[in-house]
Design an enzyme around this catalytic site. Structure first.
Site, short mmCIF file in Angstrom:
data_model
loop_
_atom_site.label_atom_id
_atom_site.label_comp_id
_atom_site.label_asym_id
_atom_site.label_seq_id
_atom_site.Cartn_x
_atom_site.Cartn_y
_atom_site.Cartn_z
CG HIS A 242 -1.86 1.14 1.24
ND1 HIS A 242 -2.92 1.23 0.36
CD2 HIS A 242 -1.91 2.26 2.00
CE1 HIS A 242 -3.57 2.37 0.59
NE2 HIS A 242 -2.98 3.01 1.58
CG ASP B 291 -1.04 6.09 1.97
OD1 ASP B 291 -2.14 5.85 1.46
OD2 ASP B 291 -0.70 5.68 3.10
CG ASP C 204 -5.91 3.24 3.82
OD1 ASP C 204 -6.45 2.85 4.88
OD2 ASP C 204 -4.97 4.06 3.83
CG HIS D 72 -6.67 6.94 0.65
ND1 HIS D 72 -6.23 6.21 -0.42
CD2 HIS D 72 -5.90 6.56 1.69
CE1 HIS D 72 -5.24 5.42 -0.05
NE2 HIS D 72 -5.02 5.61 1.24
#
Ligand SMILES: [Zn+2]
Length: 1003
Positions: free
Chosen positions: A36, A38, A151, A411
């Site tokens: 993951h 970001d 997420d 996000h």
């Protein structure tokens, strides 16, 4: 780093493995390796590339190439593209192509980022998905078919519709309300078929998988340690490296795994277990990951009779293919979303709806600028020749802003949940992109206006202070509205292209004391320009015979203290237009009521600023922060006195209310500027008449305050609020009582609109950016506008994840009041009128008079029916042909070809704005002849209908069907969308979004 000492262990395991094939295990565990990443949160994109992203792709590609059985799913395309374009060697690129072709490296979701679902607009969601998909299709010929929204903080009902339109076969979400997830686990309801649009129903349903309570992280099974910033550790070792799998440790790992697998399996209906393997920033050393996991898997698979399950590396596609083959009749979920999201009883993630309000506004302004820039550029390119503007350069300017707008849909971006340095990066990317598009727009204007080419003095004497204004309407409807220009002289003459004076009104600017606001009434056809000349009048004697703009008259009403009871409403002042009479109460200087003239109904309505006070000591009580909203009580009035003035004129009347926090404050902390437009006789201005435009000034706030605007009415609403999903569809939000956190859990995101209503009237709020919205009492609606929070949570302090936002913000809301049927018809179009206001470009005047008749070459307007919105008109500049087989052949033939961007392919997306049964007329299907509606752009040669992101020819896109317990209720008799148009005629049904490639004849 090659792990040593495995060989003896492997030999030992080999001795232990029983001979002969084990019996068929009951469960299949699909280990899906992922990282993951970001796109900006605690670290910038560049820092992340350096600290781990580059390592992830370098080592994953190497490890997958070494072992056939290994798999990996790649998610965020912004990172992948940065690696591909800036890091990957030719050898690595060849390996990636091979892995992708064999289905071992799978791109899921395929957007530039994993977008937030609560506070993003669907225009931007589509953009960021289209950006990523275009790259993947162009480079590999692949089209993502599964989502991975693991997420984002809550799940919207818009997302499944978009993903269905993009051709996805299954959708993955994770963060939903904790108690709901618990119940879904218990009842094996984590998988379902989601019919997320009320109007599209089964036509765009999608199979949805909610990750169980373990989420996307596989705690205890990550061996590569933690990324460190700014980069590689000096000794080559990363911190937090997990103990390796050895002879001694394998029993621990397998028993941990066994418990986990059996627990998870009990929550699902099929014997297939999705086991996401990874977490944030994992796989930065993929060899450690795979080497350890290989051993565990081999051990389990050789002892399946003991464990009763088997394990395999899998992509998300492998998992869903297995589930799909199971022939389960799935339950169907309707159009309700999963918002808001609470992670436990104390943490309602409803604060981020309003965190970093100014940044949210900038993100949306960038998006609407891009929207206008796209259609201006398209019109311009179609209208050859381009004497001063190189189309390839123009495309670059747009691409830069497309990338920046896509990035901030992440996000942790538009949500405001990032650290300040990352925020600075987002702002810089947006500002640079916007600057580029402004320059492009200026070049387009110049290219089309040879007589205005800015050669000073060439056409006459230079007139200081004179301006040309070019106004562009980016919507494909004729609009009548009032634009505001700032001028530094009160006495002006303003004329249109043919030299005629235009209705205007001048008044002192509220922002710049030395400047003046010039309000101009304008009517502009779809995708067209208007031109104005604004010249100062040097003296009052100078009489040109032209009427001067009216100078507005200001009436001061002085200050009033906040009342704690007593008589109010004894003395009212009225502001009137054709649609409303607004009454203001001179006892309080607050709004008193609105008379809605069409239904002849008076609605009592008052507005005031209030604040929630937040606790800042994490050791005492839960705190409010970037993410969560945890007020310590009810909202309190945030002011002691209000001053009011009314500025009245023939075009606009403005009510200015300044709210002072303390009696003796010299500066107001809050303000409301309300504008009511006066529709001139005979003009079309239905939308303009039916709205009260409000702009607020909020801030700077004191510490630990969350500021709201509360509008209280006498509408009997039963405390039911309606708010939108991403500007696309409305959700009904009845007020609910909870054991904890009731105020916060009744907050919802408002991306573009919200309303409250009783049986007769509806009050609609339209916004140009995301806010939080709630109804905390009957007849009330409140909008969270700004937050300033600092707390002593050590984790937040270390990460610098505070919300000490000292800015002054200027949000805008438009209020519509009226009968339900009237406001229902006006809401969407008014929302778009707010979102896509005309673009005003000012240029200094270089001649005494505007050269008449030498304005931009005229292009015919583009006008769509009122229920159809031009969602996008652009030239994407993709480098692939639209025939799939041919495209794959070209890719195979020459992988390193430098194809040129196709500037002749126009991307057109149309959207039906209304739900089925929303309006007797506007909800009807609309049949359009694209050849005739697009005539203004050029002569249409061919029309191809494509999937949402352009990568599929819709007639070749066959999504999986899933058996359901509810029979599908389709529009008409077919479950598929109607066949693509052979000709230019298309019928668009309620809420449909249809995407086309249009080819125009070369000029
Ligand atoms: Zn994340």
């Amino acid at each position: 780093m090659e792990p040593r000492g495995w060989l003896p262990l492997l030999l030992w395991l080999g001795l232990m493995w029983p001979l002969g094939a084990p019996s068929e295990p009951r469960l299949r565990v699909f280990v899906v390796p992922h990282s993951h990443m970001d796109v900006g949160w605690l670290h910038t994109v560049q820092e992340s590339m350096q600290a781990y992203v580059t390592n992830v792709y370098n080592t994953v590609v190497e490890e997958l190439t070494l072992e056939k059985k290994r798999r990996f799913i790649a998610v965020e395309q912004e990172y992948f593209r940065l690696w591909w374009d800036g890091v990957a060697s030719d050898e690595q690129k060849g390996q990636v192509r091979q892995l992708v072709a064999e289905g071992r490296l799978e791109f899921v979701l395929g957007g530039q980022v994993m977008h937030d679902e609560a506070v993003t607009h669907y225009d931007d969601q589509i953009l960021q998905l289209t950006e990523g998909h275009g790259f993947l299709y162009e480079t590999f010929g692949v089209r993502p078919q599964f989502s991975w929204q693991v997420d984002p903080f809550g799940a919207s009902a818009m997302t499944p519709t978009l993903f269905a339109l993009a051709g996805f076969n299954a959708h993955v979400i994770s963060r939903i309300d904790y108690d709901l997830k618990e119940a879904m686990q218990k009842h094996q309801d984590l998988q379902f078929v989601w019919r997320a649009s009320r109007s599209l129903s089964a036509q765009q349903e999608i199979f949805t998988h909610v990750l169980d309570q373990f989420g996307y992280c596989s705690e205890g099974f990550n061996w590569d340690g933690e990324a460190i910033f700014p980069g590689t550790p000096l000794n080559g070792l990363y911190p937090q490296i997990q103990i390796p799998v050895t002879e001694d440790s394998i029993p621990n790992f397998t028993s941990l795994l066994l418990n986990n697998v059996l627990t998870r399996a009990s929550w699902f209906r099929t014997p297939h277990v999705l086991w996401p393997w990874g977490c944030d920033r994992e796989f930065l050393n993929a060899s450690l990951q795979f080497a350890n996991m290989d051993i565990i898997m081999e051990y389990i698979n050789n002892n399946t009779s003991e464990f009763n399950f088997s394990m395999e590396y899998a992509t998300l596609g492998d998992y869903f293919r297995a589930v799909h083959s199971d022939q389960v009749a799935w339950q169907v979920r309707d159009h309700h979303d999963f918002l808001p999201y609470s992670s436990d009883m104390h943490h309602a993630w409803t604060g981020f709806y309003a965190s970093r309000s100014a940044f949210k506004a900038l993100a949306r302004r960038a998006s609407t600028l891009l929207y206008a820039g796209e259609s201006m550029f398209t019109r311009h390119v179609l209208l050859a020749p381009h004497p001063h503007l190189d189309p390839a350069w123009g495309l670059q300017q747009l691409q830069q802003l497309r990338w920046a707008v896509s990035e901030v849909q992440h996000h942790d971006a538009i949500t405001g949940t990032h650290v300040p340095t990352v925020g600075d990066m987002f702002v810089e990317h947006l500002s640079t992109g916007m600057q580029g598009v402004h320059t492009l727009m200026a070049s387009i204007i110049q290219d089309r206006s040879p007589a205005h080419s800015g050669k000073r003095g060439s056409g006459g004497t230079v007139e200081p202070g004179g301006r040309f204004a070019v106004v562009y309407n980016p919507l494909a409807w004729t609009i009548t509205t009032i634009i505001t220009l700032t001028v530094d002289f009160p006495s002006v003459s303003i004329t249109d292209e043919s030299g005629r004076p235009v209705p205007a009104q001048v008044q002192r600017s509220k922002e710049l004391p030395s400047a003046y606001d010039l309000h101009v009434l304008t009517t502009i056809p779809g995708l067209s320009y208007q031109h104005y000349s604004i010249r100062p009048r040097r003296s009052s004697q100078e009489d040109t015979g032209e009427p001067e703009p009216f100078v507005a008259k200001t009436t001061q009403f002085g200050g009033r203290l906040r009342r704690h009871g007593g008589q109010v409403g004894q003395s009212l002042v009225a502001v009137v237009n054709d649609c409303y009479i607004i009454f203001l109460d001179l006892d309080t200087n607050l709004m008193h009521s609105i008379w809605e003239r069409q239904s002849n109904r008076k609605v009592y309505m008052t507005q005031q600023f209030m604040e929630y006070h937040a606790n800042s000591d994490v050791w005492k009580l839960p705190v409010s922060d970037n993410y969560v909203f945890t007020p310590s009580g009810k909202a309190k009035p945030a002011w002691e006195a209000v001053r009011m003035e009314i500025v009245a004129g023939p075009l606009v009347t403005e009510i200015r209310q300044d709210f002072y926090r303390e009696l003796n404050d010299s500066e107001a902390t809050f303000a409301i500027y309300s504008r009511l437009a006066h529709r001139p006789q005979g003009s079309d201005g239905e939308l303009l008449c039916h709205r009260i435009e409000q702009e607020y000034w909020v801030g700077p706030l004191e510490l630990s305050r969350e500021a709201i605007l509360r509008t209280s009415t006498n509408l009997n609403t039963g405390q039911v609020l309606y708010s939108d999903n991403n500007g696309y569809q409305m959700q009904r939000r009845p007020y609910r009582k909870y054991k904890n956190n009731t105020n916060a859990r009744n907050y919802y995101p408002m991306v573009q609109s919200a309303f409250i209503q009783d049986r007769r009237s509806r009050l609609v709020l339209l916004s140009e950016q995301a806010h939080g919205v709630s109804s905390q009492g009957n007849g009330q609606v409140e909008v969270m506008l700004h937050r300033r929070l600092v707390n002593n949570d050590p984790a937040n302090i270390i990460a610098d994840l505070t919300l000490n936002d000292t800015s002054v913000v200027h949000p805008v809301l438009w209020l519509l009041l009226g009968p339900r049927n009237l406001t229902s018809g006006l809401r969407q179009r008014s929302g778009l009128a707010l979102q896509h206001r005309p673009i005003v470009m000012l240029r200094e005047m270089s001649g005494k008079h505007a050269p008449r008749g030498s304005g931009p070459r005229k292009q015919e307007a583009v006008t769509l029916p009122p229920s159809v919105h031009l969602q996008i008109l652009s030239i994407p500049g993709w480098k692939y042909g639209s025939n799939h087989t041919q495209h794959l052949r070209t890719l195979r033939k020459d992988q390193n070809r430098e194809a040129k961007a196709d500037l002749r392919r126009v991307l057109l997306r149309l959207q039906h704005l209304y739900e089925v049964d929303q309006d007797p007329v506007l909800s009807q299907p609309v049949t359009l002849n694209l050849q005739s509606v697009l005539r203004g752009l050029g002569s249409v040669v061919s029309v191809e209908e494509r999937s949402l992101t352009g990568t599929w020819n819709v007639s070749e896109m066959h999504r999986w069907t899933w058996s359901t317990r509810d029979p599908p209720r389709h529009r008409g008799s077919s479950s598929q969308p109607p066949p693509p148009p052979g000709g230019p005629e298309v019928t668009i049904y309620p809420k449909e979004i249809r995407t086309f490639f249009i080819h125009f004849q070369e000029q």
